[in-house]
Design an enzyme around this catalytic site. Structure first.
Site, PDB file in Angstrom:
ATOM      1  N   LYS A 109      37.742  19.511  -6.232  1.00  0.00           N
ATOM      2  CA  LYS A 109      36.724  20.351  -5.596  1.00  0.00           C
ATOM      3  C   LYS A 109      37.353  21.253  -4.533  1.00  0.00           C
ATOM      4  O   LYS A 109      36.952  22.408  -4.360  1.00  0.00           O
ATOM      5  CB  LYS A 109      35.638  19.479  -4.965  1.00  0.00           C
ATOM      6  CG  LYS A 109      34.528  20.275  -4.257  1.00  0.00           C
ATOM      7  CD  LYS A 109      33.799  21.235  -5.198  1.00  0.00           C
ATOM      8  CE  LYS A 109      32.810  22.141  -4.468  1.00  0.00           C
ATOM      9  NZ  LYS A 109      31.629  21.417  -3.970  1.00  0.00           N
ATOM     10  N   LYS A 138      33.824  24.725   6.327  1.00  0.00           N
ATOM     11  CA  LYS A 138      34.250  23.313   6.329  1.00  0.00           C
ATOM     12  C   LYS A 138      35.163  23.022   5.138  1.00  0.00           C
ATOM     13  O   LYS A 138      36.218  22.374   5.279  1.00  0.00           O
ATOM     14  CB  LYS A 138      33.003  22.419   6.299  1.00  0.00           C
ATOM     15  CG  LYS A 138      33.286  20.923   6.207  1.00  0.00           C
ATOM     16  CD  LYS A 138      33.198  20.385   4.787  1.00  0.00           C
ATOM     17  CE  LYS A 138      31.810  20.538   4.206  1.00  0.00           C
ATOM     18  NZ  LYS A 138      31.726  19.915   2.854  1.00  0.00           N
TER      19      LYS A 138
END
EC number: 1.1.1.60
Length: 299
Positions: A172, A240
């Site tokens: 990811k 983030k």
């Protein structure tokens, strides 16, 4: 087969995913810190739980979809968290996007508590969640992955086991690097086309049919042209994620100059107060750097 599922975290992505699991015939109890989201799930045929403990008590599969690594640790390891209340033998699927090392550490603690952990972050954005066609990259054991594939198929289309615990989060991170780079280049291309007075709708259509075509162009190009940045995936979350990418790359000794550049551009957009925009809103900071004008003679 119907599975008893606890779904914790009913945000932009989590709520439509939980609704799709209900539509697939599963029994879904949802918990969210904002209770109105749980009520919305109940209106779709699920059950609104008032706590994590209530949601997971009888669950065969526990799904978490929360913003960041500390949130996963809190939900899983806290005094009122999943490990304190889940039944042994349940499978825990974490669809959050978090640090790979945290995913592996919490997975080990979950296994010690008798759970079967799978880190399974997703890609596809809000529309992919609504349509149930997310790409899911999974870390964990093959047998445990196979046992809940029908649950994963309720929310995703491309579902792949990529390695042991933590591997899903590593893949990811690579996904978010590629997406961010594509968004940055698409934004530059849009500003470039606008500066020369090109018919941008036609330009993006033809670009989308060639090697420059991508899902990023398809899903984000019109948002950029319209300057319509209602969030499907917020910039502060991509900020983030880019922190995860750059930290993990540094740890592995991998040089990622393009990732570092786009990470700084995203950080700049967030720091000036635009973190709530869709990540296609990265265009705004690039437009500002270009002088805020589409006229080449103004530069």
């Amino acid at each position: 087969m119907s599975t008893k599922i606890a779904f914790i975290g009913l945000g932009i992505m989590g709520l439509p995913m939980a609704k799709n699991l209900v539509a697939a015939g599963h029994t879904v109890a949802g918990f969210n810190r904002s209770p109105e989201k749980s009520q919305e799930l109940a209106q779709a045929g699920g059950t609104a739980a008032s706590s994590v403990a209530e949601a997971v008590r009888d669950a065969e599969v526990i799904i978490t979809m929360v913003p960041d690594s500390p949130d996963v640790e809190s939900v899983m390891l806290g005094e009122d968290g999943v490990l304190a209340h889940a039944q042994p033998g349940a499978t825990w699927i974490d669809h959050s996007t978090i640090r790979p090392d945290v995913a592996a550490e919490v997975a080990q603690k979950a296994r010690e508590a008798g759970l079967k952990p799978l880190d399974a972050p997703v890609s596809g954005g809000e529309q992919g969640a609504i349509d149930g066609v997310l790409s899911i990259m999974v870390g964990g054991e093959q047998e445990e992955f196979d046992a809940v594939r029908d649950v994963l198929e309720g929310v995703g289309k491309t579902i792949v086991l990529v390695g042991p615990s933590g591997s899903g989060q590593t893949v990811k991170a690579a996904n978010q690097l590629i997406v961010a780079g594509n968004i940055g280049l698409l934004a530059e291309a849009v500003l470039f086309l606008e500066a020369y007075g090109v018919d941008t709708d036609s330009a993006l259509t033809v670009l989308g049919g060639g090697l420059a075509g991508s899902k990023v162009l398809d899903q984000k190009g019109q948002k950029m042209l319209d300057r319509a940045f209602e969030p499907g995936f917020r910039l502060n979350l991509h900020h983030k994620d880019m922190g995860i990418v750059t930290a993990a790359a540094r740890e592995a000794g991998v040089v990622t100059p393009l990732a570092s550049t786009v990470a700084q551009l995203i950080a700049s957009t967030v720091q000036r107060g635009d973190g709530g925009l869709d990540h296609s809103g990265l265009l705004t900071v690039l437009e500002e750097l270009s002088g805020g004008s589409s006229d080449p003679s103004a530069r």
